[in-house]
Each structure stands twice: as C-alpha cells, then as structure tokens.
Scaffold this motif. Structure first.
Motif, PDB file in Angstrom:
ATOM      1  N   PRO A  39       0.794  -1.234   0.000  1.00 12.99           N
ATOM      2  CA  PRO A  39       0.000   0.000   0.000  1.00 12.99           C
ATOM      3  C   PRO A  39       0.824   1.279   0.000  1.00 12.99           C
ATOM      4  O   PRO A  39       0.262   2.369  -0.034  1.00 12.99           O
ATOM      5  N   ALA A 152       0.852   6.227   2.091  1.00 10.46           N
ATOM      6  CA  ALA A 152       0.130   4.965   2.225  1.00 10.46           C
ATOM      7  C   ALA A 152      -1.285   5.180   1.715  1.00 10.46           C
ATOM      8  O   ALA A 152      -2.038   5.961   2.301  1.00 10.46           O
ATOM      9  N   ARG A 153      -1.589   4.538   0.610  1.00 11.44           N
ATOM     10  CA  ARG A 153      -2.897   4.715  -0.050  1.00 11.44           C
ATOM     11  C   ARG A 153      -3.188   6.198  -0.304  1.00 11.44           C
ATOM     12  O   ARG A 153      -4.312   6.661  -0.134  1.00 11.44           O
TER      13      ARG A 153
END
Length: 256
Positions: A39, A152-153
């Motif tokens: 991710p 992250a994402r």
C-alpha cells in the motif's frame, strides 16, 4: 555541503511544472515515483538532498509529508524558472528548497518551543532554538529516516499500517538511508559521532535503536523520548512533560 546527483535527472521535469500551487496530481505522478511496495509509494522530492557536515544538532523526522513535498518542489521550480543563467548552482537550489520546507509550519514552531523548554539552545550559545532555523543554520542538519516522501494509499505515511519496523521494504530503506547520510557527514570531515541526534517520535526512535544496536550511533548520542511534533499528535504535550526531565539530563550530559 553535498547534494545528490538524483536532482540532475529530475531538473527538466521540475522546470516544466506549472507556475501555480502544485497539486497531488502534479507530483504524485509516475515520473517522480521511486518505488512501491504493497500500500505504500515513495516519490522523489528535492528536500533532503543537502548534507550539513558542520552540524552539532541532527533532527530526524519520519518522512517528508505532502506539505513539505509541495513546498520543496515549488521552491525548486521557482528557482529553475526564474533563474535561467549559470549563476544559481544545483546546491543553491537544493539548499533553498530544504530551508523552505524542513518541518515547515506549526511543526517547526512546536519543535522550537520544546527545544527551548529543554534549554537546548544554551550550550550552543543561542538565545532560542528558532535561530537553528533562521540564523545559525550551520549548527543544524535536518533529515528524515525515510528520506523521500512516502504515502500509504495516497495519505501521509505515519509509521504504521504498515509498521515501519515490521515492513522489510520501509525498515531497510530507512536504515540504509540514514546510515548513508551519517556516512556522508563523516566523508565531509565533520564526523557524525559528535552530533546530538533528535528522533521525532517513536517510529524514528525505533530506527535509531537499530543503528545503536549496529554500533553506528551511541546510546548517549540520542535525545530519547522527544514526541512527534505534529499538531495531529494529540498526546504531544503529555508525552513531552513525561519525558522532559530525562531529556534535560541527556542534554546536560551530552554537552558537559
């Protein structure tokens, strides 16, 4: 001062960035993408490319966040677009980007306030830690254990989900990155073993503990217990008050 050769490869793309406030669509782009793992995505930014070999204080954050990334790119872009001649060196551009973006905004103010409370400026001959950022920059080196911005994402990486020490990709990059940067301080002749290292938050402390175990840093060289200075850290004040006494002892012993 040193600067990474990577900047040369990205200069044409930075120069072509639009002359307006930059967006994630501009920068979280494949042309600046360095690596991906699950991710998390890591992107280039002209933020932590300069090494100050004469520093006495090293403040290490986790990773440049979006605001820092944006400001570093905008500063470098403006330098490249407004100074077309040979008089402005890459090193000058990177220095301007670093000074503009490092721990910018409320985070910097929180760092200054906490360091003043710990009486850190006194043994450096300063009246306030603010001078580390605005007049006595030669005493300070700032960096991030994850040298380049990690998301992250699509959101700022905070050291969890995935956990920094549990992720082989992130842990290995962080250890190798900060170890290489400390080596650059030695290569410049300054010697990093005389630098007081201030890790910002538990995730960065974890990487510093790894470096202590590897014999790269000394236990007494690190200001353990310094909370992450982000305003999003709602426990910052409590954490600081709990650790204030021990941090003052570390500072006194270090500069004795």
């Amino acid at each position: 001062m040193l600067y990474a050769a990577a900047f040369s490869a990205y200069k044409p793309y930075i120069r072509q960035l639009p002359s307006r406030p930059l967006t994630k669509a501009d920068l979280l782009h494949e042309r600046f993408l360095l690596a991906e793992s699950g991710p998390v995505s890591m992107y280039y930014a002209p933020h932590n490319e300069i090494v100050n070999p004469y520093a006495q204080i090293l403040i290490a954050g986790l990773t440049p966040g979006w605001s820092q990334m944006k400001l570093a790119f905008e500063t470098a872009r403006d330098c490249l677009q407004q100074n077309q001649g040979p008089e402005l060196r890459d090193e000058d551009i990177l220095q301007q980007a670093k000074e503009a973006a490092r721990f910018a905004g409320p985070m910097r103010n929180n760092i200054i306030r906490m360091l003043d409370t710990l009486d850190l400026p006194a043994p450096l001959g300063l009246s306030s830690a603010q001078l580390l950022f605005e007049g006595s920059q030669q005493l300070l080196h700032t960096t991030s254990v994850l040298r380049y911005p990690v998301f992250a994402r699509g959101h700022n990486y905070t050291g969890s989900r995935p956990d920094l020490l549990s992720s082989d990709f992130l842990r290995d990059f962080a250890v190798n990155s900060i170890q290489g940067e400390l080596g650059s301080l030695d290569a410049c002749g300054g010697g990093f073993r005389r630098v007081l290292v201030i890790p910002l938050g538990k995730a960065v402390e974890g990487i510093c503990r790894v470096l202590v175990q590897k014999g790269i840093l000394r236990e007494e060289q690190c200001l353990w217990g310094f909370p992450h200075p982000s305003g999003a850290n709602g426990h910052r004040v409590r954490q600081f008050n709990e650790q204030r006494g021990s941090m003052r002892e570390i500072i006194r012993a270090y500069f004795r």
